[in-house]
Design a protein around this motif. Sequence first.
Motif, PDB file in Angstrom:
ATOM      1  N   GLU A  73       0.850  -1.183   0.000  1.00  0.00           N
ATOM      2  CA  GLU A  73       0.000   0.000   0.000  1.00  0.00           C
ATOM      3  C   GLU A  73       0.894   1.246   0.000  1.00  0.00           C
ATOM      4  N   GLY A  74       0.311   2.384  -0.251  1.00  0.00           N
ATOM      5  CA  GLY A  74       1.074   3.616  -0.366  1.00  0.00           C
ATOM      6  C   GLY A  74       1.896   3.949   0.861  1.00  0.00           C
ATOM      7  N   TRP A  75       1.314   3.781   2.040  1.00  0.00           N
ATOM      8  CA  TRP A  75       2.041   4.118   3.249  1.00  0.00           C
ATOM      9  C   TRP A  75       3.211   3.162   3.471  1.00  0.00           C
ATOM     10  N   GLN A  76       3.111   1.933   2.984  1.00  0.00           N
ATOM     11  CA  GLN A  76       4.208   0.985   3.129  1.00  0.00           C
ATOM     12  C   GLN A  76       5.385   1.357   2.228  1.00  0.00           C
ATOM     13  N   LEU A  77       5.099   1.947   1.089  1.00  0.00           N
ATOM     14  CA  LEU A  77       6.177   2.401   0.209  1.00  0.00           C
ATOM     15  C   LEU A  77       7.002   3.489   0.880  1.00  0.00           C
ATOM     16  N   GLY A  78       6.334   4.349   1.637  1.00  0.00           N
ATOM     17  CA  GLY A  78       7.066   5.379   2.386  1.00  0.00           C
ATOM     18  C   GLY A  78       8.023   4.774   3.390  1.00  0.00           C
ATOM     19  N   TYR A  79       7.559   3.749   4.107  1.00  0.00           N
ATOM     20  CA  TYR A  79       8.438   3.066   5.051  1.00  0.00           C
ATOM     21  C   TYR A  79       9.583   2.361   4.337  1.00  0.00           C
ATOM     22  N   LEU A  80       9.317   1.827   3.168  1.00  0.00           N
ATOM     23  CA  LEU A  80      10.367   1.178   2.383  1.00  0.00           C
ATOM     24  C   LEU A  80      11.437   2.186   1.968  1.00  0.00           C
ATOM     25  N   VAL A  81      11.010   3.368   1.575  1.00  0.00           N
ATOM     26  CA  VAL A  81      11.957   4.412   1.185  1.00  0.00           C
ATOM     27  C   VAL A  81      12.772   4.876   2.392  1.00  0.00           C
ATOM     28  N   ILE A  82      12.120   5.079   3.529  1.00  0.00           N
ATOM     29  CA  ILE A  82      12.824   5.507   4.745  1.00  0.00           C
ATOM     30  C   ILE A  82      13.806   4.430   5.200  1.00  0.00           C
ATOM     31  N   SER A  83      13.387   3.178   5.137  1.00  0.00           N
ATOM     32  CA  SER A  83      14.269   2.068   5.506  1.00  0.00           C
ATOM     33  C   SER A  83      15.486   2.016   4.598  1.00  0.00           C
ATOM     34  N   SER A  84      15.276   2.232   3.319  1.00  0.00           N
ATOM     35  CA  SER A  84      16.407   2.250   2.383  1.00  0.00           C
ATOM     36  C   SER A  84      17.332   3.420   2.689  1.00  0.00           C
ATOM     37  N   GLY A  85      16.758   4.549   3.031  1.00  0.00           N
ATOM     38  CA  GLY A  85      17.576   5.712   3.346  1.00  0.00           C
ATOM     39  C   GLY A  85      18.485   5.463   4.525  1.00  0.00           C
ATOM     40  N   PHE A  86      17.931   4.904   5.588  1.00  0.00           N
ATOM     41  CA  PHE A  86      18.754   4.627   6.758  1.00  0.00           C
ATOM     42  C   PHE A  86      19.670   3.436   6.526  1.00  0.00           C
TER      43      PHE A  86
END
Length: 136
Positions: A73-86
């Motif tokens: 879902e859309g909100w999970q993509l945000g977490y995926l991006v943040i996880s990749s960033g860190f």
Amino acid sequence: MWHDAVVIYIGLLMYLSEILAIAAATCIATSSMLIGELRGRVNVFRLARWQMVASFLMTATASLVVGGWRTLEGWQLGYLVISSGFGIVIASTTYFAAIYTAGARNTALLFSLTSPFALLLGYLVLGETVSIQQSL
């Protein structure tokens, strides 16, 4: 004959997580030795960029094969991006810099302290209870 193959296959499935963990540890150890050889040839940020592109391509390919993108879902993509960033941008870049600075062997020794520090910080910061068996 096929019975033996099935037994071996089931045995491998039972130990799949252990096999994958050993494979991941082998890859990390090998990559740290190879990264040490890149010192002076490739800067840390370019190396992190290469890792980010490679990990995205592998994740995207695996998701396409198993149809995983449809389940996000859309909100999970945000977490995926943040996880990749860190995970990639910050952690990998500093890991590569440590290998460049201290060398692969010393960095591996420092990296082996992850578990004791996680145990200590979990106890002190998060208030987790730790049994003697867990601490050992």
